[in-house]
Design a protein around this motif. Structure first.
Motif, short mmCIF file in Angstrom:
data_model
loop_
_atom_site.label_atom_id
_atom_site.label_comp_id
_atom_site.label_asym_id
_atom_site.label_seq_id
_atom_site.Cartn_x
_atom_site.Cartn_y
_atom_site.Cartn_z
N VAL A 138 46.39 45.81 55.59
CA VAL A 138 46.80 45.46 55.15
C VAL A 138 45.76 45.39 54.06
O VAL A 138 45.16 44.59 54.00
N THR A 192 48.32 38.97 62.88
CA THR A 192 48.02 38.30 62.19
C THR A 192 49.38 39.16 61.03
O THR A 192 48.75 40.29 60.76
N PRO A 193 50.53 39.75 60.68
CA PRO A 193 51.41 40.34 59.92
C PRO A 193 50.77 39.97 58.87
O PRO A 193 50.18 39.21 57.90
N GLY A 194 50.50 41.51 58.05
CA GLY A 194 50.28 41.47 56.70
C GLY A 194 51.18 41.71 55.57
O GLY A 194 50.87 41.77 54.43
N LYS A 195 51.50 42.84 56.05
CA LYS A 195 52.97 43.29 55.91
C LYS A 195 54.19 43.64 56.61
O LYS A 195 53.94 44.41 57.83
N VAL A 196 55.65 43.99 55.90
CA VAL A 196 56.89 43.73 57.13
C VAL A 196 57.68 45.17 55.81
O VAL A 196 57.88 44.37 54.82
N ILE A 197 57.97 46.05 56.44
CA ILE A 197 58.26 46.81 55.58
C ILE A 197 59.68 46.66 56.76
O ILE A 197 60.15 47.22 58.12
N PHE A 200 55.39 38.98 66.71
CA PHE A 200 53.87 39.64 66.33
C PHE A 200 52.66 39.68 67.21
O PHE A 200 52.48 38.43 68.09
N LEU A 208 52.80 45.91 59.88
CA LEU A 208 51.46 46.35 59.53
C LEU A 208 50.55 44.79 59.85
O LEU A 208 51.25 43.11 59.32
N THR A 220 60.80 37.45 56.25
CA THR A 220 61.56 37.98 56.93
C THR A 220 62.65 37.81 57.08
O THR A 220 63.94 38.02 58.21
#
Lengths: 320, 438
Positions: free
Chosen positions: B354, B317-322, B314, B349, B335
C-alpha cells in the motif's frame, strides 16, 4: 492496534506497475541500438553531440526546477529522453556547445515556459532543433553536406533532388539509395544512420503498447499515397528526411499529440500531409520537424473535436 | 470459437489461487451482530423491534414502505441490545440506523415456509420479503429488477458469474457447490420477468465452474465462457457481450430487454422461494494478508475483525482492509465494521503493498492508457483535469462524465498514478449538486 495504520483511500486499491519513468526508459532503450550504431559510424562527433544534448536538457530541467522550488524530477527520465531525441535530429559534426544550447532550449523554451511535464504544446526536442536551425542554419543544413562532399548529382541533398525529379528538371534513380538509408547512411542526421534500427525500436514500442499504431500508420500512409499519386519514389520518401524518426518517435510524443484514437489518426495524417506539402512546395526540403510542430499546435483542437461517443450512445440522446 | 469479450478494459492480476480451491465454510456464530438499516440502494428500513426485545434467526427487524427498498432480518436469535444511528464508517455503509443484537448460545430459527403457488407475483413478493438485494455489490433491491415496467419487454435473463475482481472467489465456489440453486434461481427470475432466454456468463479462468453450471443447466439455459478481462462483470459490458445490445447513459438494462442477476442473488432467490429463507447470510472471500484465506458463509452483521480472526489473523502488517474487491471496494478505517448484504469479500493488503496517497496530484503525461482502458469510451485524463479545475459542468456536457461506470480501470493503468476515479467521483457529486445530470 493495527488499525491506526490502515490507509483509507479511494479505489482502485491495486494499480498496474506502469510508471512514467519506466515508459521513458523503454523509449530510450528502443533508441539505444541506433544511438550506439551512430557512434560506431560517426565516432566521437556523434558521441559528443549526444552527451552534450542530454547534458543540456537534464541541466536545464534541474536548474529550472530548483529555481522554481519544485521537486527535481530528473529520475522520471523525460529530460534525458528529450536530449537524446534532440541529438538524433542533429547533424553529426556540430561544434560541441551547439547541442548543449539545443538541449537547454528544448527544455527551457518548450517545456518550462508552459509549466513543465505534461503541459508543453510543442515537442521539446523539435523546438530545440528548430532553435539551432534558425540560429546556425549553415551548420544545420547544407554546410554539413558540403563539408562531407556527398553531392549525389547537383550539389544538393537527396530530398532536393527528389523535388527536382518531380518537377522534371532532372532524372534520378533512388532505388540504390534504399539500402543505404535502411542499413548505413552516413549522410543524414545522427538518428538517420539506419532506418532499420529505428524501425526495430519502434516495433518494440508498439509491441509494449508504449506507442499506438495510429499516428505512424496515417503519417506514413499519407507519405506513401502522396508519393504514388505525384510520382515520387515512396520508399525513398519514407526513409529520408527523418520521417521514420518523426513518425514513430516525435509525432507519437504523448504530451504534444492528441489523446483520442480518432484524433491520433487525424494528427498522423496531418503530419504526413504538411510534411509532403513542405517538401515539394516550399524552399524547405527537410520539413519533418516543422510539420510535426505545426500539427502539435493543432493537437488540442483535434482532441476537442474527436471526443469519443460514450458506450451505448444513440443519436436521439443528443436531441433530448 | 473466439472467446467473447467487450472493447478495451484491463488485465489486473487474478490473485485468486489462495482461496479458489477451498470449499465454502460456515463462519463461527458471532457473539454480537450489527444490522444496518440501509444495506441497499433506496430508502433505509425502519427498525421493527425495540431494545431488550428477543428476536429469532430469520426474523424481520426492519422495513419501510417504498418502491425501492428492502427489509432487513436478524441472522441470529438473541436480544436487541442497542438501536442507534450508524457512524457511517465507510462509503459502503449508507446513512440510516443500526440494530445491535446480542447472540443467544442456543439458536432458534423463525418459522419459514416455501411459496406454494409459484407465479411472477409470488416470486416478487417472496424475494422482497426475504430482503434480497443485488449481491454483486451494488445492493439494488432484487424486487425492482424483477418488476420491469409494463412497456418494456424483458426477454433475456443474464446470470453474472464473471467475478472479474481480483482476489475474490466466493461466486466461483457458489457456482461449483450450489450450481443447482443458482440454476433454479435463474429459472425463477426468468419466470418473474417473463423472459424466454437465460444466459450464464462466466470468465474462462473458472473452467470448473463453467463445467458445473453446464451440468446443472442441463440445456435449460446457455452457459457462456467469457474472456478473463476486467470489468467483464459490469452490467453494461456483460449485456453487450452476451446479447449485442447496448443502452445509453441514464437507461436501465430493461431498456435493452435484459435483467441481470449475480449468481449468489440467484441462489438467494431460490432459497427465498423454495424454502422461505430470508437473506441473512452470504458467501464471501476473506483473503490477502491473512494467515488462512477462506471462503466463508457469513451471517450479515458479523464484524470484519471477527472474520479476520477466523482466518488466523493478519499474516503481515496490514496496510489496507478492503470491503469488496481491490478495484472497486471500500478501504475501511477500522475493522470494527459489520459486513452487509453487498459484501463480496474482505481483502487485506499488507503495508508494503500500500502506498500512501500523495498530497499532490502528479502531472498527466497524456499517454492515453486510460483512454485505451475505459470500457465506456470516455477520456478519463480529461475528466480528471476538469475535476481538478472544478469544471464539472463541462465534464458532464462535453465529456460524458455520467457515462462513467466507476470501474477504476483508468486509475489502475495510469503510469503517473493519478487518482482518476476519485477525481471523477468528486466531479460527479459536484455536478449533481449543481443540477447537471448529463
Amino acid at each position: 492496534m493495527a488499525e491506526d495504520r490502515l490507509v483509507v483511500s479511494s479505489p482502485p486499491h491495486i494499480t498496474s506497475d506502469a510508471q512514467t519513468s519506466v515508459i521513458m526508459f523503454w523509449v530510450v532503450a528502443a533508441l539505444l541500438p541506433v544511438t550506439l550504431y551512430s557512434v560506431y559510424i560517426f565516432q566521437a562527433r556523434a558521441a559528443v553531440s549526444i552527451i552534450m544534448a542530454i547534458a543540456g536538457a537534464c541541466g536545464a530541467e534541474a536548474a529550472l526546477q530548483s529555481l522554481m522550488k519544485q521537486k527535481v524530477t530528473l529520475s522520471d527520465g523525460s529530460a534525458a529522453l528529450t536530449g537524446l531525441l534532440l541529438a538524433l535530429t542533429l547533424p553529426p559534426m556540430l561544434p560541441w556547445w551547439m547541442p548543449l544550447v539545443g538541449g537547454v532550449a528544448a527544455i527551457g523554451l518548450s517545456k518550462y515556459v508552459f509549466g513543465g511535464l505534461g503541459f508543453n504544446i510543442f515537442n521539446p526536442a523539435l523546438v530545440g532543433r528548430t532553435v539551432l536551425l534558425l540560429s546556425w542554419a549553415q551548420y544545420m543544413t547544407t554546410g554539413f553536406f558540403e563539408k562531407l562532399q556527398v553531392d549525389t548529382i547537383t550539389g544538393a541533398t537527396p530530398l532536393y533532388v527528389a523535388k527536382q525529379v518531380r518537377d522534371g528538371l532532372v532524372r534520378y534513380d533512388f532505388a540504390p539509395l534504399h539500402k543505404q538509408y535502411l542499413l548505413a547512411n552516413p549522410y543524414g542526421c545522427i538518428g538517420e544512420v539506419s532506418a532499420l534500427l529505428l524501425l526495430a525500436g519502434a516495433g518494440v514500442l508498439l509491441y509494449k503498447g508504449i506507442i499506438d499504431w495510429e499516428i505512424p500508420a496515417t503519417y506514413l500512409g499519407v507519405v506513401v499515397v502522396w508519393s504514388l499519386v505525384f510520382g515520387a519514389d515512396p520508399v525513398f520518401q519514407v526513409l529520408s528526411g527523418g520521417i521514420i524518426l518523426g513518425a514513430f518517435y516525435m509525432a507519437t510524443d504523448y504530451v504534444t499529440s492528441p489523446i483520442t484514437p480518432k484524433g491520433k489518426l487525424i494528427f498522423g495524417a496531418g503530419c504526413g500531409f504538411v510534411n509532403m506539402l513542405l517538401r515539394f512546395y516550399s524552399g524547405l526540403p527537410e520539413a519533418t520537424a516543422f510539420s510535426i510542430l505545426f500539427m502539435n499546435a493543432l493537437a488540442p483542437m483535434i482532441d476537442r473535436f474527436t471526443i469519443p461517443k460514450p458506450f451505448g450512445w444513440v443519436k436521439a440522446d443528443a436531441a433530448e | 470459437m473466439p472467446v467473447l469479450t467487450f472493447a478495451r478494459g484491463i488485465f489486473p492480476p487474478h490473485r485468486k489461487s489462495a482461496s479458489q480451491a477451498l470449499p465454502i465454510e460456515q463462519s463461527a456464530l458471532p457473539s454480537e451482530v450489527v444490522i444496518l438499516m440501509s444495506q441497499h440502494a433506496g430508502a433505509p428500513a425502519q427498525p421493527l423491534v425495540e431494545v431488550g426485545e428477543k428476536v429469532l434467526a430469520g426474523q424481520k427487524v426492519g422495513e419501510v414502505e417504498a418502491r425501492i427498498t428492502a427489509p432487513v432480518h436478524s441472522p441470529v436469535s438473541g436480544t436487541v441490545s442497542a438501536i442507534d444511528s450508524c457512524p457511517c464508517a465507510s462509503e459502503g455503509v449508507r446513512r440510516g440506523g443500526r440494530i445491535t443484537i446480542k447472540v443467544d448460545e442456543n439458536q432458534t430459527a423463525a418459522p419459514s415456509s416455501s411459496v406454494e403457488e409459484v407465479t411472477p407475483d409470488s416470486i416478487r413478493d417472496a424475494v422482497h420479503e426475504a430482503g434480497i438485494v443485488g449481491l454483486g455489490g451494488a445492493g439494488f433491491p432484487a424486487r425492482v429488477k424483477l418488476s420491469p415496467p409494463p412497456d418494456r419487454k424483458v426477454d433475456t435473463v443474464i446470470i453474472n458469474g464473471c467475478e472479474c475482481e481480483s482476489y475474490l472467489t466466493a461466486d466461483h465456489r457458489v457456482m461449483l457447490e450450489e450450481s443447482e440453486s443458482v440454476v433454479d434461481g435463474a429459472l425463477l427470475v426468468a419466470q418473474a420477468v417473463g423472459a424466454q432466454t437465460i444466459v450464464v456468463g462466466i470468465e474462462e479462468n473458472k473452467p470448473d465452474a463453467i463445467a458445473a453450471m453446464k451440468r446443472a443447466a442441463d440445456g435449460r439455459m446457455s452457459v457462456v465462457a467469457l474472456k478473463t478481462k476486467y470489468p467483464q462483470g459490469a452490467e453494461k459490458m456483460l449485456i453487450q457481450v452476451l446479447t449485442g445490445r447496448t443502452y445509453p447513459v441514464g437507461k436501465l438494462p430493461s431498456d435493452a430487454g435484459c435483467a441481470v442477476q449475480n449468481v449468489q442473488t440467484a441462489a438467494a432467490i431460490h432459497a427465498a422461494v423454495r424454502r422461505g429463507t430470508p437473506l441473512i447470510e452470504r458467501v464471501m472471500t476473506v483473503t490477502g494478508a491473512v494467515k488462512n484465506p477462506k471462503n466463508l458463509r457469513v451471517r450479515i452483521g458479523t464484524s470484519v475483525q471477527s472474520l479476520i480472526d477466523q482466518c488466523g489473523g493478519f499474516s503481515r502488517t496490514p496496510g489496507k482492509v478492503i470491503m469488496g474487491g481491490p478495484l472497486t471496494g471500500v478501504a475501511l478505517p477500522t475493522t470494527d465494521v459489520p459486513v452487509v448484504k453487498g459484501t463480496s469479500g474482505i481483502v487485506v493488503l499488507a503495508a508494503e503493498e500500500v502506498s500512501e496517497a500523495s498530497a499532490e496530484i502528479p502531472p498527466c503525461i497524456r499517454c492515453g492508457r486510460c483512454v485505451r482502458a475505459c470500457p465506456t469510451f470516455l477520456v478519463p485524463s480529461q475528466l480528471g483535469l476538469l475535476a481538478q479545475n472544478k469544471m464539472e459542468d463541462i465534464a458532464a456536457e462535453r465529456y460524458h462524465l455520467f457515462g462513467c461506470i466507476e470501474c477504476g480501470s483508468c486509475a489502475f493503468v495510469c503510469p503517473a498514478k493519478i487518482p482518476l476515479l476519485q477525481l471523477i467521483r468528486s466531479a460527479k457529486s459536484a455536478a449533481m449538486l449543481g443540477g447537471t445530470t448529463r
